[in-house]
Every structure is written in structure tokens, then in C-alpha cells.
Scaffold this active site. Structure first.
Site, PDB file in Angstrom:
ATOM      1  N   CYS A 151       0.797  -1.225   0.000  1.00 20.21           N
ATOM      2  CA  CYS A 151       0.000   0.000   0.000  1.00 20.21           C
ATOM      3  C   CYS A 151       0.830   1.276   0.000  1.00 20.21           C
ATOM      4  O   CYS A 151       0.286   2.372  -0.146  1.00 20.21           O
ATOM      5  CB  CYS A 151      -0.943   0.008   1.194  1.00 20.21           C
ATOM      6  N   HIS A 206      -3.061   8.085   5.960  1.00 17.18           N
ATOM      7  CA  HIS A 206      -3.259   6.781   5.315  1.00 17.18           C
ATOM      8  C   HIS A 206      -4.648   6.260   5.659  1.00 17.18           C
ATOM      9  O   HIS A 206      -5.372   5.796   4.787  1.00 17.18           O
ATOM     10  CB  HIS A 206      -2.169   5.824   5.765  1.00 17.18           C
ATOM     11  N   HIS A 236      -9.874   2.021  -0.539  1.00 15.02           N
ATOM     12  CA  HIS A 236      -8.423   1.822  -0.508  1.00 15.02           C
ATOM     13  C   HIS A 236      -7.946   1.283  -1.856  1.00 15.02           C
ATOM     14  O   HIS A 236      -8.215   0.140  -2.196  1.00 15.02           O
ATOM     15  CB  HIS A 236      -8.063   0.850   0.616  1.00 15.02           C
TER      16      HIS A 236
END
Length: 430
Positions: free
Chosen positions: A167, A308, A345
């Protein structure tokens, strides 16, 4: 960073996302707090324990990719090529490169790349035998294939490669682009973040890990809940974003405008666990401190944090500890937004998408909201929950991934910095 180092500015951006098929529509959705999450369309999802996500809808590769080539490529390649085309067009470089092609690079950032190609080829092998496995898997099935496609399409002969750090892939790719430009290895680097893990295998695996928000099929827009007490996991999305990073000298020489400057970058590894973050956030704090030091600034200079913020129990708590460790007492007072609450995401693409959002935040003077924060788990933090007008000069954007990969970027208003240099030079001459 020394005073003589070249600045790395952003001269073009592009986006193909569930929130919109260009930068403007992405920003319109995120800044208004509109969720892109819905029940997934397709029979392959019907039996899964989690059937929500952020799908790219309404995208047509025609006009961007030749039909014969499009048939050979995965959807993630379509989105990457389209986002790259948008970024180059905004930079005035789509029809002809304004730089020496040997001094232009491409980085394709992704967690998994065109994973659908391998899954489909495996099914074909099982059903029809080895002779039926497509040749295109060897050509276009690797994570670096998008970088090769873009370099071939635009005649870019500098380094073109893939980069994978789960990620944190997009943020780290932008940091590497900054370094190449700053230290004179390139005049421009096109960074494309791309991901497409919305398939039955990846969804089932992440659901079995208990990493995904579950039970929201009746209210999918409320599933992504960063920093909320009711958070239960992240929501997967697909898409691509592209950012053209260019030296300020090259941009000025060709009269190009630039939207912002990537001023600092930091990266680290937790060295802790395959999926869980260091609960004290020590690795993330190291990345943030490194980014600030690289930019030559301190915590007082940060106006906004694009967190995040995925909505996992452990991840959100560790991230705030990381920010506290890096920014000290000021951390909790800085306005903070978790835009994954809207976009979902995008995994390896998320760092690029969130850098685009950070640039828009700078340019528009609007802090986008964190939606679905109905019961804050961390009420002492200054989390933005409604769109807010505010003068913003510097944004910190963080990306933390499975495996303990951490990346942090300092993105700064370029206009202010561009004006300062001539003033400083005039003062030195006098």
C-alpha cells in the site's frame, strides 16, 4: 537537501478512479464527501463474505488505446494508460516530449499489477490445457508491464520500471521520482499508481484475514470508517492515478505551469510483522521525520495531513502514534483527513491518488472531509469531518502497507516557493 538541489514540481496529473474518471471529478467527489463504495457488480462476487468495493464505472478505453491492443491488456493497464495520457496532456507533453527522451523516466507503482491475467490464465490451463494459455501473459502479465507500455507509447527511453511496496507503492514511487529529478538523473519522471484487486480471490483472501469491512452490503457508502469506533477494516477499490514530476528548471524553460512541489520524502520498514503494523508506530514515525528533514521543515510548517487512514483497528491507532512520535505536541492540532473514507483503498495506487488530492487541497484551499466518522475513536485529534476552507501551504501525505512498508511525502505549494527564489537572488545581488 542542499540549496543548490533541483526542485521537483508537479506539472501534470491524471486519474481513473471509482470517484471519477479525471482529476476534477475525483476532487469534486472527495471534497464534497461523496462515497464511491457500492455493492460489487458481477456473478463472481455473489458467494463472497464481502461484496462491496470501489469499482471504476463508465470508463471506455476507446480513444486512448487501440482496440487490438486493448483486447490484450488487463483493465488495470487501460486505467494506467488513460491516467498517464491525462497527466501528459495537462503538462503539454502528450503529443511530443518537450525533453530529451533519455532524460525521462517511468515508474509503475502497484501492489499486485495485472493479477487478473494470471488468474484467468490459471483457469484456462485447468480447463483447456497448456496450449490454450495466452502468450500475452508473458508479455503483459508482470507488474512492470504498464511502465513498458507507456515508454513505448511515448518514446521515453530513460529508465522505465515497476515498483511494488504494497500500500506504500505509490508514495515510494513519487519519492524515487523526486530523488531522480532532484539529483539530476532525470528532467521528468512519470509516476503511475495502479491497482485492480477487486476479484473473488483477492477479496476472499483479505476477508479471511479479517482485514475488510464486513456486513455493509445494505449500506455500502458507510463501510469505510477511518478513526471511527465502529471501524472494522478497509474497503478495496480499483483504479489508477498519474503524476508527472519535473525539474523546476525544465518546467520554467518550456514555460510550463506547475501545481505543487514534492519537497520531501521519507521511507522506512517496521521489520515487525507480515500484516500488523508496529503498534507504537515507530516505523511510520521514522518515515515522517525523514520526509520533514528532507524538505527542511518542522512540524510547525505542516498545515494539513492526508492520512493513510484505512479503517483497520490496529492500523489507525498505529498511524496516530506514528504522527505523534514524529510531530510531537503539534500533531493532534493539525487538521487531518482520511480520504479513503470516500475513495476506498486503492492499495498500491493510493499514494498517488492521495498526492493528487493533496495538490488539489493546496490549490483550492479546501480541506476535504473524513466521512462516516460518527463516533470518533480519537476525539482529541483535529479530524476534518466537513469540507473546510483554509489557507494551505504544506501537506503531509502518509502511506503505510502490509509488510511494514512506510512512505511519507511533503507536498508544498509551488507558487509561493517559485516567487521566493527571484526575491532571494535579488537580495543576494544587493
Amino acid at each position: 537537501m542542499t540549496g543548490a538541489a533541483t526542485r521537483a514540481v508537479i506539472t501534470g496529473m491524471g486519474a481513473i478512479t471509482p470517484s471519477g474518471l479525471d482529476v476534477e471529478s475525483l476532487w469534486a467527489a472527495v471534497s464534497a464527501g461523496r462515497s464511491a463504495i457500492d455493492v460489487l457488480e458481477g456473478a463472481e462476487f455473489d458467494a463472497l463474505p464481502v461484496r462491496i468495493g470501489g469499482q471504476v464505472r463508465g470508463f471506455d478505453p476507446a480513444g486512448v488505446i487501440e482496440p487490438a491492443l486493448a483486447r490484450r491488456l488487463s483493465p488495470v493497464h487501460h486505467w494506467a494508460l488513460a491516467a498517464a495520457s491525462q497527466a501528459l496532456a495537462q503538462a503539454g507533453a502528450r503529443d511530443a516530449l518537450p525533453w530529451d527522451p533519455e532524460r525521462v523516466g517511468v515508474i509503475a507503482a502497484t501492489g499486485s499489477g495485472p493479477i487478473d491475467a494470471m488468474q484467468q490464465a490459471t483457469r484456462t490451463l485447468d480447463a483447456r490445457g497448456p496450449r490454450a494459455v495466452p502468450l500475452t501473459l508473458s508479455v503483459y502479465g508482470a507488474p512492470d508491464a504498464a511502465a513498458a507500455l507507456i515508454s513505448q507509447r511515448y518514446g521515453i527511453t530513460g529508465p522505465a520500471q515497476g515498483l511494488s511496496a504494497t500500500c506504500a507503492s505509490g508514495a515510494i514511487a513519487l519519492g524515487e521520482a523526486l530523488r531522480r529529478v532532484r539529483h539530476g538523473y532525470a528532467d521528468a519522471v512519470l509516476v503511475v499508481g495502479m491497482e485492480d484487486c477487486l476479484n473473488a480471490v483477492n477479496l476472499a483472501s483479505n476477508a479471511n484475514l479479517r482485514a475488510l469491512a464486513k456486513g455493509y452490503e445494505g449500506a455500502p457508502t458507510t463501510a469505510s470508517r477511518p478513526f471511527d469506533r465502529g471501524r472494522s477494516g478497509f474497503v478495496m477499490s480499483q483504479g489508477a492515478g498519474a503524476i508527472l514530476v519535473e525539474s523546476d528548471a525544465a518546467a520554467r524553460a518550456r514555460g510550463a505551469g506547475f501545481a505543487a512541489e514534492i519537497a520531501g520524502f521519507g521511507a522506512s520498514s517496521d521489520a515487525h510483522h507480515p500484516t500488523a503494523p508496529d503498534p507504537e508506530g515507530r516505523g511510520g514515525a521514522r518515515a515522517v521525520r525523514a520526509a520533514l528533514a528532507d524538505a527542511g521543515i518542522g512540524p510547525a510548517d505542516i498545515d494539513h495531513i492526508n492520512a493513510h487512514g484505512t479503517g483497520t483497528e490496529a492500523g489507525d491507532a498505529a498511524e496516530l502514534r506514528a504522527l505523534q512520535g514524529a510531530l510531537g505536541d503539534r500533531a493532534r492540532g493539525i487538521p487531518l483527513t482520511a480520504t479513503k473514507s470516500s475513495t476506498g483503498h486503492l492499495l498500491g495506487a493510493s499514494g498517488v491518488i492521495e498526492a493528487i488530492i493533496a495538490v488539489q487541497t493546496l490549490g483550492r484551499g479546501i480541506l476535504p472531509p473524513t466521512i462516516n466518522l460518527d463516533d470518533p475513536a480519537f476525539p482529541e485529534w483535529n479530524t476534518v469531518t466537513t469540507p473546510m476552507r483554509q489557507s494551505v501551504h504544506t501537506v503531509l501525505s502518509t502511506s503505510f502497507g502490509f509488510g511494514g512498508h512506510n512512505g511519507a511525502l511533503v507536498i508544498r505549494e509551488a507558487i509561493r516557493e517559485a516567487i521566493r527564489e527571484p526575491i532571494r537572488e535579488a537580495e543576494e545581488r544587493s
